[in-house]
Design a protein around this motif. Structure first.
Motif, PDB file in Angstrom:
ATOM      1  N   ASP A   9     -38.780 -20.703 -42.410  1.00 44.38           N
ATOM      2  CA  ASP A   9     -39.020 -20.476 -40.977  1.00 44.38           C
ATOM      3  C   ASP A   9     -39.174 -21.805 -40.238  1.00 44.38           C
ATOM      4  O   ASP A   9     -39.985 -22.632 -40.636  1.00 44.38           O
ATOM      5  CB  ASP A   9     -40.293 -19.642 -40.787  1.00 44.38           C
ATOM      6  N   ASP A  37     -36.084 -16.832 -38.411  1.00 43.27           N
ATOM      7  CA  ASP A  37     -37.194 -17.311 -37.573  1.00 43.27           C
ATOM      8  C   ASP A  37     -36.943 -18.752 -37.133  1.00 43.27           C
ATOM      9  O   ASP A  37     -37.724 -19.664 -37.422  1.00 43.27           O
ATOM     10  CB  ASP A  37     -38.563 -17.126 -38.248  1.00 43.27           C
ATOM     11  N   ASN A  67     -37.474 -11.640 -37.956  1.00 47.94           N
ATOM     12  CA  ASN A  67     -38.025 -10.702 -36.969  1.00 47.94           C
ATOM     13  C   ASN A  67     -38.106 -11.321 -35.576  1.00 47.94           C
ATOM     14  O   ASN A  67     -38.013 -10.621 -34.567  1.00 47.94           O
ATOM     15  CB  ASN A  67     -39.405 -10.185 -37.414  1.00 47.94           C
ATOM     16  N   HIS A  68     -38.234 -12.651 -35.488  1.00 48.66           N
ATOM     17  CA  HIS A  68     -38.298 -13.280 -34.168  1.00 48.66           C
ATOM     18  C   HIS A  68     -36.940 -13.287 -33.473  1.00 48.66           C
ATOM     19  O   HIS A  68     -36.884 -13.218 -32.236  1.00 48.66           O
ATOM     20  CB  HIS A  68     -38.894 -14.684 -34.273  1.00 48.66           C
ATOM     21  N   HIS A 130     -35.258 -12.528 -45.102  1.00 49.02           N
ATOM     22  CA  HIS A 130     -36.324 -13.123 -44.289  1.00 49.02           C
ATOM     23  C   HIS A 130     -37.716 -12.747 -44.798  1.00 49.02           C
ATOM     24  O   HIS A 130     -38.561 -13.620 -44.993  1.00 49.02           O
ATOM     25  CB  HIS A 130     -36.200 -12.715 -42.820  1.00 49.02           C
ATOM     26  N   HIS A 168     -41.222 -15.783 -43.796  1.00 49.50           N
ATOM     27  CA  HIS A 168     -41.920 -14.783 -42.986  1.00 49.50           C
ATOM     28  C   HIS A 168     -43.439 -14.736 -43.150  1.00 49.50           C
ATOM     29  O   HIS A 168     -44.150 -14.613 -42.161  1.00 49.50           O
ATOM     30  CB  HIS A 168     -41.349 -13.389 -43.214  1.00 49.50           C
TER      31      HIS A 168
HETATM   32 MN   LIG Z   1     -40.938 -13.801 -39.602  1.00 48.23          MN
END
Ligand SMILES: [Mn+2]
Length: 220
Positions: A9, A37, A67-68, A130, A168
């Protein structure tokens, strides 16, 4: 010798990414896999995506979605998602990196980057994702929630027998990768004062840098 380089990330930490690139010095024979991310929290989310888009075309680069990035895409099409992104996810830092007009200033190449990012990638020995995997579910049938959101916890070995490499779940001080043998997490939290990590899954060697350019290395 070929390396398979997983990068954790980044969260807008362009300076850390630039320092990491100098330390690792990726070559055309290497495979480079970004675990997602790229955006939010850090000072230059736009710059991070721009850096990746401008990498030399002879490098073998795969970009996964985090997820971002999913939230960035959702925030553009849903007001509730936008409010959540801005209030709780650091989305304001991402929009600010693009300029005063917010979404209007996001170039088409960046939307394409977000939409093309893959949910996972598999090699003969590893699965890169991720967030996480359900141990007893085939890779192609994994739910998006698991791939992008599920925290690391104490994952069981995946049914494929392959080693999972993920980000993550932010690993707090001393910000070192976690290696369970069948699962490795390399999110060492650069967006909140931690380190950005690159792991060579062939050798187990890893490199870490901070946004200030401090560097260290080790092996899992
Ligand atoms: Mn994440």
């Amino acid at each position: 010798m070929k390396r398979t380089l997983a990068i954790g990330d980044i969260h807008g930490c362009l300076a850390a990414l630039e320092h990491l690139w100098r330390a690792v010095d990726p070559q055309p024979q290497d495979r480079i896999i970004f675990l997602g991310d790229y955006v939010d929290r850090g000072p230059d989310s736009k710059g991070v995506i721009e850096f990746i888009l401008n990498l030399p075309p002879d490098l073998d680069v795969t970009c996964l979605i985090g997820n971002h990035e999913e939230k960035f895409l959702l925030a553009n099409i849903n007001k509730g998602e936008l409010a959540h992104w801005l209030d709780d996810w650091g989305g304001g830092d991402t929009l600010a990196s693009y300029g005063a007009s917010g979404f209007k200033d996001v170039p088409a190449t960046h939307w394409e980057f977000l939409r093309k990012a893959l949910p996972y990638v598999e090699t003969d020995s590893h699965i890169f994702v991720h967030a996480n995997l359900e141990a007893d579910v085939p890779l192609a049938l994994q739910q998006s929630f698991t791939l992008l959101h599920k925290k690391f916890g104490k994952p069981k070995p995946h049914q494929s027998g392959k080693t999972m490499v993920c980000g993550h779940t932010a690993l707090k001080a001393p910000h070192l990768p976690i290696n369970l043998g069948h699962a490795v997490c390399i999110d060492t939290d650069p967006g909140r004062g931690g380190w950005l990590t690159c792991l060579d899954t062939e050798s187990g060697k890893y490199w870490q840098v901070t946004n200030d350019g401090e560097g260290r290395a080790g092996a899992i």
